[in-house]
Design a protein around this motif. Sequence first.
Motif, mmCIF file in Angstrom:
data_model
loop_
_atom_site.group_PDB
_atom_site.id
_atom_site.type_symbol
_atom_site.label_atom_id
_atom_site.label_comp_id
_atom_site.label_asym_id
_atom_site.label_seq_id
_atom_site.Cartn_x
_atom_site.Cartn_y
_atom_site.Cartn_z
ATOM 1 N N GLY B 245 0.690 -0.567 0.018
ATOM 2 C CA GLY B 245 0.087 -0.321 0.079
ATOM 3 C C GLY B 245 0.796 1.226 0.003
ATOM 4 N N GLY B 246 2.205 1.206 -0.361
ATOM 5 C CA GLY B 246 3.262 2.342 -0.431
ATOM 6 C C GLY B 246 2.866 3.337 -1.742
ATOM 7 N N ASP B 247 2.786 4.565 -1.097
ATOM 8 C CA ASP B 247 2.614 5.231 -3.028
ATOM 9 C C ASP B 247 3.245 6.011 -2.130
ATOM 10 N N LYS B 248 4.744 6.494 -1.577
ATOM 11 C CA LYS B 248 5.501 8.023 -1.972
ATOM 12 C C LYS B 248 6.281 7.655 -2.694
ATOM 13 N N PRO B 249 7.077 9.031 -3.551
ATOM 14 C CA PRO B 249 7.856 8.691 -5.006
ATOM 15 C C PRO B 249 9.558 8.651 -4.652
ATOM 16 N N MET B 250 9.747 7.898 -5.249
ATOM 17 C CA MET B 250 11.325 7.587 -5.082
ATOM 18 C C MET B 250 12.342 7.959 -5.874
ATOM 19 N N LEU B 251 13.028 8.298 -4.957
ATOM 20 C CA LEU B 251 15.046 8.788 -6.173
ATOM 21 C C LEU B 251 15.377 7.461 -6.143
ATOM 22 N N GLY B 252 16.130 7.497 -7.707
ATOM 23 C CA GLY B 252 16.998 6.042 -7.785
ATOM 24 C C GLY B 252 18.461 6.431 -7.637
ATOM 25 N N TYR C 31 5.140 -3.622 14.963
ATOM 26 C CA TYR C 31 5.289 -4.942 15.426
ATOM 27 C C TYR C 31 4.424 -5.686 14.573
ATOM 28 N N LEU C 32 3.297 -5.674 14.692
ATOM 29 C CA LEU C 32 1.608 -6.281 14.151
ATOM 30 C C LEU C 32 2.321 -6.727 13.151
ATOM 31 N N VAL C 33 2.586 -5.902 11.968
ATOM 32 C CA VAL C 33 2.802 -5.975 10.469
ATOM 33 C C VAL C 33 3.645 -6.922 10.462
ATOM 34 N N THR C 34 5.453 -6.587 11.119
ATOM 35 C CA THR C 34 6.086 -7.479 11.244
ATOM 36 C C THR C 34 6.025 -9.609 11.845
ATOM 37 N N LEU C 35 4.587 -9.049 12.957
ATOM 38 C CA LEU C 35 3.885 -10.335 12.992
ATOM 39 C C LEU C 35 3.976 -11.258 11.337
ATOM 40 N N LEU C 36 3.409 -10.430 10.759
ATOM 41 C CA LEU C 36 2.508 -10.968 9.739
ATOM 42 C C LEU C 36 3.463 -11.359 8.707
ATOM 43 N N ASN C 37 4.077 -10.549 8.536
ATOM 44 C CA ASN C 37 5.247 -10.629 7.666
ATOM 45 C C ASN C 37 5.657 -11.819 7.899
ATOM 46 N N GLY C 38 6.446 -11.643 9.270
ATOM 47 C CA GLY C 38 8.065 -12.780 9.577
ATOM 48 C C GLY C 38 6.937 -14.814 9.601
ATOM 49 N N LEU C 39 4.744 -14.330 9.763
ATOM 50 C CA LEU C 39 3.845 -15.439 9.619
ATOM 51 C C LEU C 39 3.721 -16.071 8.065
ATOM 52 N N THR C 40 3.854 -15.247 7.389
ATOM 53 C CA THR C 40 4.021 -15.029 6.185
ATOM 54 C C THR C 40 4.775 -16.529 4.959
ATOM 55 N N LEU C 41 6.003 -15.109 5.607
ATOM 56 C CA LEU C 41 7.262 -15.508 5.464
ATOM 57 C C LEU C 41 7.692 -17.583 5.780
ATOM 58 N N ALA C 42 7.805 -17.551 6.892
ATOM 59 C CA ALA C 42 7.320 -18.289 7.547
ATOM 60 C C ALA C 42 6.188 -19.708 7.072
ATOM 61 N N SER C 43 5.865 -19.245 6.284
ATOM 62 C CA SER C 43 4.512 -20.399 5.822
ATOM 63 C C SER C 43 5.640 -20.767 3.851
ATOM 64 N N LEU C 44 6.090 -19.818 3.324
ATOM 65 C CA LEU C 44 6.564 -20.139 2.522
ATOM 66 C C LEU C 44 7.736 -21.310 2.759
ATOM 67 N N TYR C 45 8.945 -20.644 3.935
ATOM 68 C CA TYR C 45 9.739 -21.575 4.488
ATOM 69 C C TYR C 45 9.421 -23.333 4.796
ATOM 70 N N ILE C 159 -7.381 -2.303 6.949
ATOM 71 C CA ILE C 159 -7.478 -2.713 8.439
ATOM 72 C C ILE C 159 -7.402 -2.922 9.377
ATOM 73 N N PRO C 160 -8.022 -2.865 10.517
ATOM 74 C CA PRO C 160 -7.396 -1.996 11.667
ATOM 75 C C PRO C 160 -6.189 -1.778 12.221
ATOM 76 N N LEU C 161 -5.567 -0.955 12.383
ATOM 77 C CA LEU C 161 -3.926 -0.806 13.182
ATOM 78 C C LEU C 161 -3.368 -0.864 11.765
ATOM 79 N N ILE C 162 -3.373 -1.652 11.461
ATOM 80 C CA ILE C 162 -1.493 -1.692 10.293
ATOM 81 C C ILE C 162 -2.327 -1.425 8.716
ATOM 82 N N ARG C 163 -3.425 -0.429 8.990
ATOM 83 C CA ARG C 163 -3.623 -0.018 7.380
ATOM 84 C C ARG C 163 -3.924 -0.588 6.771
ATOM 85 N N ALA C 164 -2.636 -0.987 5.824
ATOM 86 C CA ALA C 164 -3.530 -2.329 4.561
ATOM 87 C C ALA C 164 -1.847 -3.122 4.430
ATOM 88 N N TYR C 165 -2.285 -3.923 3.547
ATOM 89 C CA TYR C 165 -1.493 -5.289 3.534
ATOM 90 C C TYR C 165 -1.081 -5.912 2.189
#
Lengths: 381, 417, 314
Positions: B245-252, C31-45, C159-165
């Motif tokens: 969901g990111g939308d910030k512009p980028m510099l490369g 913290y919550l986004v990282t938790l989700l990131n970790g669980l999803t990465l764990a699924s791939l692993y 999504i509450p708290l984490i806004r988007a994923y």
Amino acid sequence: MSAAQWRRAMNGGLAAAQRPRPAAPRAVPMPAPAEEPYADSDAPRWLKYLWRTLSARHVFVMAFVLVFPLVATPFFTFQVAAQSLVLGLIALSLAFLAGYGGMVSLAQMTVAGIAGYGIAVLGFSSSPEISLRWPWWVAVPAAIAVAVLCATLIGWLSVRTEGIYTIMITLAIGVAFYYLVLQNYSVFNGFQGLRELKPPTVFGIDWRAPVPFYYLSLACAMAGYFLVRYIVRAPFGIALQGVRDNPRRMEALGFHVVAHRVAAYALSGLLAAVGGVLLAWYNALMTPGSVGTGWMINILVIAVLGGVKHPIGAFLGAIVFVLLQTFAIDVIDRERFNLVIGLVFLAIVLFSPDGLLGLWAKLRSRFGPNQVLTSTQRRHP
Amino acid sequence: MNVSKRLWIRTALGAAAAAALAGGAWAQGQPVKIGLLATLEGPFAAGGADGMRGAELAVIQRGGTVAGRKIEIIKASSDAKPDVAVNATRKLVEQDKVDIMVGPLSGGEGIAVKDYSKTQPQVTFINGGSGAQATTLVNPSPNFFRFNTEGGQWMVGLGKAALDKGYKRVMIIAEDYAFPYSQVQGFMAEYCRLGGKVPEKAWVPLGGKDYSSVIAKIPKDVDALLVVLGGADAVNFLTQYENAGGDKPMLGGSITVSQDVLNYKGKRRDSLVGTLSAGPYADSFDGAEWKAFVADYQKNFPVSKGGFPSPSLFAYVYYVNMKAALDGLAAVNGDLSGNQAKYREALSKMVLKTPNGDVRLDANRQAIGTTFVTEVVKDSKGDLTTKVVRKVDNVEQTLGIPPAQFKIGSRDEPSCP
Amino acid sequence: MSRSRLAAWILIGGPIAVFSIWALFDNTRLYLVTLLNGLTLASLYFIVASGFTLVFGLMRNVNLAHGSLYLLGGYVGYVVAGWTGWWILALAAGFLAAALAGLLMQWGILRHMQGQDLRQTMVTIGLSIVVADILLWIFTGQVYQLEAPEWLQGPIREIPLIRAYGAFRLSLLGFGIVIGLFLWWLLARTRVGMMIRAGVDDRAMLAAAGVNVNLVFAVTFALGAGLAGFGGVIGAVELSMVPGEDIRLLLASLIVVIVGGMGSVVGAAIGAIILGLSETYGLAYAPTYSVVFTFVILILVLAFRPRGIMGKAA
């Protein structure tokens, strides 16, 4: 009565020659014990041993390796011969562990890397804020000691489980070390590594010049080789081979299996550490790339290529590897070097698990005259 | 079997090999031998191959001869590891006996080859593509010449352009090794001086592919992200960033928006339009020499034969360095005698005409050249390419900072939170 | 619970709890986004490592070519997706290509070395070098990023708290759970699974009972390899395909299996969760040494529980 006299009394003499000999079994006839022309003399035992075991081929090979740098170009002496000796020494540590200990450890390059980084950090390098600038006669032994300690630790971590785990665990530990030296800048200088690692100028000789460096590597390689040859016939080595073949039985006989294995790791760590110091001096730098997965697997390839059952195999494999690496670009597309090495390795493992030495032995037994003795067995019990 | 027989075979083979390869010095004859080293293995393989194409282009443009001497190129390959590069260089110099050495490609290799060059004073070493600052700033070598600008110089001008676009706070996302350090320093030297702020720097471990944690850490109040990642990682990052969901512009950075990335076979490229970046060249610069260079590259290395649609960064820098080597030879009429003294003096004093303007060398034999600030646009064929926003000339390695105060870029240096 | 176990739980759980509370207060979203990131990465692993552990558990074969199979599946999936435009077909193609390669490996080469564990492992090392270089030859070092299917692209917002994923990233969790359930069903509820489990316990007895052990081995190897290929196609979307990924995923599988215990699918799940979480939290809160931190966990497990958390006791 000395052992030799007793033996002669039992086996030699006219009576023995007239006695009918039992027909040799078709499997493996051992040759008659060699003559001992000096058995009666008062020469020390080691001299008699030398007279017994030395033959023309040993003399020839020794002469060849000693005279070689005087006839070859500096490039060949340094990049091909010296590099083969150094890599061969590190591969020898792996061959010792694998062939006589039954444990394939991919972390031998890691131990070598620890020693290499050790002399860079403790001695002189291009990063004055990191190096401690200890004199070489303190830095080198200290680095080797640290590396041996680490090898012991690695061994202790790896040997308490089944043999097959060892590859996995040592691979993981090796990669952990790679990431450590990659990310840490305060001690290992991260991605850049430590450069300008030079051997000291001792006795007025610059040991980095091709010919002196070659002789230095030759001395270390020979020391390692003879050390391994000696150890495998000593009680420790025999026990180690027993542990390799049947750990349960050895345990039942009262041998401490884990201790033997860890000691084997320590010993091979010593070999790898010396090789690592030499490698650092050869490359004149120590970077994370030197201890990455590429080189860890290359050392395994070298050891298996030559054959892990005899110490000379490691050096043989190293020579083939270095020749391929140096001259492959002239013959094939250098881009496909990895493919060639992989295929050669695969072919060796599939068809000749004993490496080139095993191949040689098979060819000799196939095409040579009726001798069934393979090159990997010693002539004397 | 006679044991000594086996020994004889071994010795004979060994002696034959030794004799065959122990050849003495090559006769100095007519052809001039130039060694060419690039990374043809591993992750930079595509770049290395293009670098070799760039160098070959310089040779083709001269018709294969210079000052009446035939040019003989001997190639070697490395895999971005310094020890492999030194081994390959050593073979070219000591075994193949090249007169001039062009290469290597990556920064770490460049420093190692520079160290080696000090032990081989009879050969002139010219850089290939390596862009580490330390190569010419720290213990420079008297026979190592670099005719391409390095990583820090490539970012000069981007700071001002970013502020012009209204990016007052920038977060940096870069890989954790020397080249990105230099790029970040090149950007921040100007950006911080003109009042910009860099509140956060995220150094990603080399080879890490999972940027989710870095993305999660992006503060809400930054205006743009400076992304200094190599090809694969940049693409990966952009995908993950958009998905989060990111939308910030980028510099490369200079290698972020390079041909490798603009070329890649996916649909993610559309999100790259509008990105600012800086580097030593720009795809759609309308200088006459540049256009001629691009046309020449496309004619000699069409896409069907494996070339890229437009020369990449590596092709360009290798071309510049090889051109310098050949121009220097032409200037001294092919005279490499006297330990190449005249040749080296010609190189030091030369004003090299490159497709992007003139290049001179400073006291450390480092190039002073031109940097382009560019923006990504889509051309008429639908391919992504870059458009020039600004051209900065005479960029020095010290980036406008007094040399006494200059410190090589690192994780914490420079800093302006 | 015995005292030493309680001590272990407190020693390990304590710092984690303290850290979590601090992090939640400091930056809840991170913290919550990282938790989700970790669980999803764990699924791939988990998907990739489960194949690895299955092969080892049954055949005692450390398949170090597992990473190359991952890469193979990813590239084949990419090519098929390019031809047909259907991502599901790409998934199937990646699975089948890797399974076929695995079958060839087992039937053609490894079957003839039954019992020689070390030799089999070295063969897989050689194969991994060769396959990796052939793939590099065909596909060069360029980046390949597979497109996620339309219905999985883009972020899930509000999504509450984490806004988007990321939608695809979240779907990884789904894939992991589905594969986990499938493996459980296969091993616990089917005849083949019963044979596999029996073979893990006692190979000789299985053969003596009249089962075609070679067939079971071949099926298992194909399944394990196919899982790697399946993971490859998923990874091609999330992480991109590039030479070097094979070693990374192989190492991840090794760590997961060493930490979780050889031959145990539940162990693979636990190990994957530990690895995924430690990697992502490390990257988020201490990026410089995040990778080393992961290996420190490995070394600690090796020091105190050499067989892994769920590994069978010696």
